[in-house]
Design a protein around this motif. Structure first.
Motif, PDB file in Angstrom:
ATOM      1  N   GLU A  55       0.844  -1.191   0.000  1.00  0.00           N
ATOM      2  CA  GLU A  55       0.000   0.000   0.000  1.00  0.00           C
ATOM      3  C   GLU A  55       0.877   1.238   0.000  1.00  0.00           C
ATOM      4  O   GLU A  55       1.814   1.342   0.780  1.00  0.00           O
ATOM      5  CB  GLU A  55      -0.944   0.047   1.198  1.00  0.00           C
ATOM      6  CG  GLU A  55      -1.883   1.232   1.099  1.00  0.00           C
ATOM      7  CD  GLU A  55      -3.044   1.172   2.063  1.00  0.00           C
ATOM      8  OE1 GLU A  55      -3.899   2.059   1.987  1.00  0.00           O
ATOM      9  OE2 GLU A  55      -3.106   0.243   2.887  1.00  0.00           O
ATOM     10  N   SER A  56       0.556   2.135  -0.910  1.00  0.00           N
ATOM     11  CA  SER A  56       1.259   3.408  -0.951  1.00  0.00           C
ATOM     12  C   SER A  56       0.324   4.490  -0.429  1.00  0.00           C
ATOM     13  O   SER A  56      -0.889   4.314  -0.397  1.00  0.00           O
ATOM     14  CB  SER A  56       1.706   3.741  -2.376  1.00  0.00           C
ATOM     15  OG  SER A  56       0.593   4.154  -3.144  1.00  0.00           O
ATOM     16  N   SER A  57       0.911   5.599  -0.035  1.00  0.00           N
ATOM     17  CA  SER A  57       0.111   6.754   0.376  1.00  0.00           C
ATOM     18  C   SER A  57       0.955   8.005   0.211  1.00  0.00           C
ATOM     19  O   SER A  57       2.184   7.945   0.162  1.00  0.00           O
ATOM     20  CB  SER A  57      -0.362   6.619   1.816  1.00  0.00           C
ATOM     21  OG  SER A  57       0.734   6.577   2.702  1.00  0.00           O
ATOM     22  N   LEU A  58       0.284   9.116   0.113  1.00  0.00           N
ATOM     23  CA  LEU A  58       0.933  10.413   0.149  1.00  0.00           C
ATOM     24  C   LEU A  58       0.802  10.911   1.575  1.00  0.00           C
ATOM     25  O   LEU A  58      -0.270  10.817   2.167  1.00  0.00           O
ATOM     26  CB  LEU A  58       0.259  11.379  -0.823  1.00  0.00           C
ATOM     27  CG  LEU A  58       0.334  10.976  -2.293  1.00  0.00           C
ATOM     28  CD1 LEU A  58      -0.544  11.883  -3.137  1.00  0.00           C
ATOM     29  CD2 LEU A  58       1.769  11.012  -2.786  1.00  0.00           C
ATOM     30  N   ARG A  59       1.889  11.416   2.140  1.00  0.00           N
ATOM     31  CA  ARG A  59       1.870  11.835   3.541  1.00  0.00           C
ATOM     32  C   ARG A  59       2.416  13.241   3.678  1.00  0.00           C
ATOM     33  O   ARG A  59       3.319  13.640   2.944  1.00  0.00           O
ATOM     34  CB  ARG A  59       2.709  10.885   4.398  1.00  0.00           C
ATOM     35  CG  ARG A  59       2.136   9.491   4.398  1.00  0.00           C
ATOM     36  CD  ARG A  59       2.978   8.539   5.194  1.00  0.00           C
ATOM     37  NE  ARG A  59       2.440   7.196   5.047  1.00  0.00           N
ATOM     38  CZ  ARG A  59       2.135   6.420   6.063  1.00  0.00           C
ATOM     39  NH1 ARG A  59       2.308   6.830   7.294  1.00  0.00           N
ATOM     40  NH2 ARG A  59       1.648   5.219   5.848  1.00  0.00           N
ATOM     41  N   GLY A  72      -6.221   8.711   2.558  1.00  0.00           N
ATOM     42  CA  GLY A  72      -7.034   7.579   2.977  1.00  0.00           C
ATOM     43  C   GLY A  72      -8.491   7.846   2.667  1.00  0.00           C
ATOM     44  O   GLY A  72      -8.879   8.981   2.362  1.00  0.00           O
ATOM     45  N   ARG A  73      -9.266   6.833   2.746  1.00  0.00           N
ATOM     46  CA  ARG A  73     -10.689   6.946   2.460  1.00  0.00           C
ATOM     47  C   ARG A  73     -11.346   7.965   3.392  1.00  0.00           C
ATOM     48  O   ARG A  73     -11.182   7.900   4.608  1.00  0.00           O
ATOM     49  CB  ARG A  73     -11.338   5.576   2.628  1.00  0.00           C
ATOM     50  CG  ARG A  73     -12.765   5.550   2.234  1.00  0.00           C
ATOM     51  CD  ARG A  73     -13.309   4.155   2.354  1.00  0.00           C
ATOM     52  NE  ARG A  73     -14.662   4.124   1.832  1.00  0.00           N
ATOM     53  CZ  ARG A  73     -15.323   3.029   1.621  1.00  0.00           C
ATOM     54  NH1 ARG A  73     -14.770   1.869   1.884  1.00  0.00           N
ATOM     55  NH2 ARG A  73     -16.539   3.075   1.147  1.00  0.00           N
ATOM     56  N   GLU A  74     -12.058   8.898   2.790  1.00  0.00           N
ATOM     57  CA  GLU A  74     -12.819   9.937   3.484  1.00  0.00           C
ATOM     58  C   GLU A  74     -11.957  10.847   4.357  1.00  0.00           C
ATOM     59  O   GLU A  74     -12.433  11.424   5.316  1.00  0.00           O
ATOM     60  CB  GLU A  74     -13.963   9.315   4.288  1.00  0.00           C
ATOM     61  CG  GLU A  74     -14.947   8.565   3.417  1.00  0.00           C
ATOM     62  CD  GLU A  74     -16.069   7.914   4.196  1.00  0.00           C
ATOM     63  OE1 GLU A  74     -16.149   8.109   5.414  1.00  0.00           O
ATOM     64  OE2 GLU A  74     -16.868   7.215   3.561  1.00  0.00           O
ATOM     65  N   ARG A  75     -10.676  10.987   4.037  1.00  0.00           N
ATOM     66  CA  ARG A  75      -9.810  11.895   4.793  1.00  0.00           C
ATOM     67  C   ARG A  75      -9.608  13.224   4.072  1.00  0.00           C
ATOM     68  O   ARG A  75      -9.179  14.184   4.673  1.00  0.00           O
ATOM     69  CB  ARG A  75      -8.450  11.252   5.037  1.00  0.00           C
ATOM     70  CG  ARG A  75      -8.513  10.112   6.003  1.00  0.00           C
ATOM     71  CD  ARG A  75      -7.118   9.653   6.358  1.00  0.00           C
ATOM     72  NE  ARG A  75      -7.177   8.385   7.032  1.00  0.00           N
ATOM     73  CZ  ARG A  75      -6.150   7.584   7.160  1.00  0.00           C
ATOM     74  NH1 ARG A  75      -4.988   7.921   6.655  1.00  0.00           N
ATOM     75  NH2 ARG A  75      -6.282   6.443   7.785  1.00  0.00           N
ATOM     76  N   GLN A  76      -9.812  13.265   2.769  1.00  0.00           N
ATOM     77  CA  GLN A  76      -9.685  14.491   1.994  1.00  0.00           C
ATOM     78  C   GLN A  76     -10.733  14.461   0.886  1.00  0.00           C
ATOM     79  O   GLN A  76     -11.554  13.566   0.858  1.00  0.00           O
ATOM     80  CB  GLN A  76      -8.260  14.648   1.425  1.00  0.00           C
ATOM     81  CG  GLN A  76      -7.835  13.627   0.402  1.00  0.00           C
ATOM     82  CD  GLN A  76      -7.297  12.337   0.982  1.00  0.00           C
ATOM     83  OE1 GLN A  76      -6.879  12.297   2.124  1.00  0.00           O
ATOM     84  NE2 GLN A  76      -7.352  11.282   0.223  1.00  0.00           N
ATOM     85  N   ALA A  92      -5.562  17.300  -1.721  1.00  0.00           N
ATOM     86  CA  ALA A  92      -4.804  18.212  -0.861  1.00  0.00           C
ATOM     87  C   ALA A  92      -4.815  17.669   0.564  1.00  0.00           C
ATOM     88  O   ALA A  92      -5.817  17.149   1.041  1.00  0.00           O
ATOM     89  CB  ALA A  92      -5.408  19.606  -0.881  1.00  0.00           C
ATOM     90  N   ILE A  93      -3.666  17.793   1.205  1.00  0.00           N
ATOM     91  CA  ILE A  93      -3.535  17.463   2.628  1.00  0.00           C
ATOM     92  C   ILE A  93      -2.911  18.688   3.272  1.00  0.00           C
ATOM     93  O   ILE A  93      -1.770  19.050   2.956  1.00  0.00           O
ATOM     94  CB  ILE A  93      -2.653  16.224   2.854  1.00  0.00           C
ATOM     95  CG1 ILE A  93      -3.182  15.018   2.094  1.00  0.00           C
ATOM     96  CG2 ILE A  93      -2.543  15.913   4.336  1.00  0.00           C
ATOM     97  CD1 ILE A  93      -2.269  13.808   2.147  1.00  0.00           C
ATOM     98  N   GLN A 115       3.194  15.470  -8.506  1.00  0.00           N
ATOM     99  CA  GLN A 115       3.469  16.907  -8.504  1.00  0.00           C
ATOM    100  C   GLN A 115       2.890  17.459  -7.210  1.00  0.00           C
ATOM    101  O   GLN A 115       1.759  17.145  -6.852  1.00  0.00           O
ATOM    102  CB  GLN A 115       2.827  17.590  -9.702  1.00  0.00           C
ATOM    103  CG  GLN A 115       3.384  17.120 -11.032  1.00  0.00           C
ATOM    104  CD  GLN A 115       2.643  17.741 -12.198  1.00  0.00           C
ATOM    105  OE1 GLN A 115       1.499  18.134 -12.079  1.00  0.00           O
ATOM    106  NE2 GLN A 115       3.318  17.810 -13.334  1.00  0.00           N
ATOM    107  N   ALA A 116       3.670  18.283  -6.533  1.00  0.00           N
ATOM    108  CA  ALA A 116       3.214  18.862  -5.266  1.00  0.00           C
ATOM    109  C   ALA A 116       3.431  20.367  -5.298  1.00  0.00           C
ATOM    110  O   ALA A 116       4.413  20.851  -5.864  1.00  0.00           O
ATOM    111  CB  ALA A 116       3.969  18.248  -4.102  1.00  0.00           C
ATOM    112  N   SER A 117       2.486  21.082  -4.699  1.00  0.00           N
ATOM    113  CA  SER A 117       2.619  22.531  -4.573  1.00  0.00           C
ATOM    114  C   SER A 117       1.973  22.941  -3.254  1.00  0.00           C
ATOM    115  O   SER A 117       1.131  22.233  -2.721  1.00  0.00           O
ATOM    116  CB  SER A 117       1.964  23.252  -5.747  1.00  0.00           C
ATOM    117  OG  SER A 117       0.576  22.997  -5.770  1.00  0.00           O
TER     118      SER A 117
END
Length: 140
Positions: A55-59, A72-76, A92-93, A115-117
């Motif tokens: 499992e991958s994720s953006l943190r 994660g599900r329903e986090r953003q 977006a986080i 890509q992150a900004s």
């Protein structure tokens, strides 16, 4: 209403069989081998039809590491799109906005572009791409 007689049924059955085989063949080639959740987490990649689980994720991490937030599900509120063999998730986080593109390149391979900004310059938040491997499959 049209009635099929015995000789018509055989011809009709062969058409259904050929059509069904063609549809299954097209479905097999059109499904991607990377399993991407709509919120951006990759949960597996298929190799010879078998899923290789991870499992991958953006943190996003605060500068002092006191807080770690992940996709994660329903986090953003992500936006998911598919363009051919590319899957695109925009989310977006905190103050960091991500666009993640996952593209099936070859059998068992995927190209991941992130890509992150940030909408602020003063925050000390940092973004990471994280991969978790389940111990039951990847021990030692």
């Amino acid at each position: 209403m049209k009635y099929f007689y015995l000789y018509d049924r055989k011809r009709y059955a062969s058409r259904v069989l050929i059509s069904g085989s063609l549809i299954l063949a097209l479905m097999a080639t059109s499904f991607g081998q990377t399993e991407l959740q709509p919120w951006g987490n990759i949960i597996a990649i298929r190799v010879n039809g078998q899923p290789m689980s991870f499992e991958s994720s953006l943190r996003v991490v605060n500068g002092d590491w006191s807080s770690i937030r992940a996709t994660g599900r329903e986090r953003q509120r992500p936006k998911y799109a598919r363009e051919g063999n590319r899957q695109i998730v925009t989310t977006a986080i905190g103050h960091i906005h991500f666009t993640q593109t996952v593209e099936d390149s070859r059998k068992g391979e995927a190209k991941i572009t992130i890509q992150a900004s940030s909408d602020t310059t003063g925050d000390t938040e940092m973004g990471y791409f994280s991969i978790s491997l389940p111990e039951e499959y990847y021990v030692n």
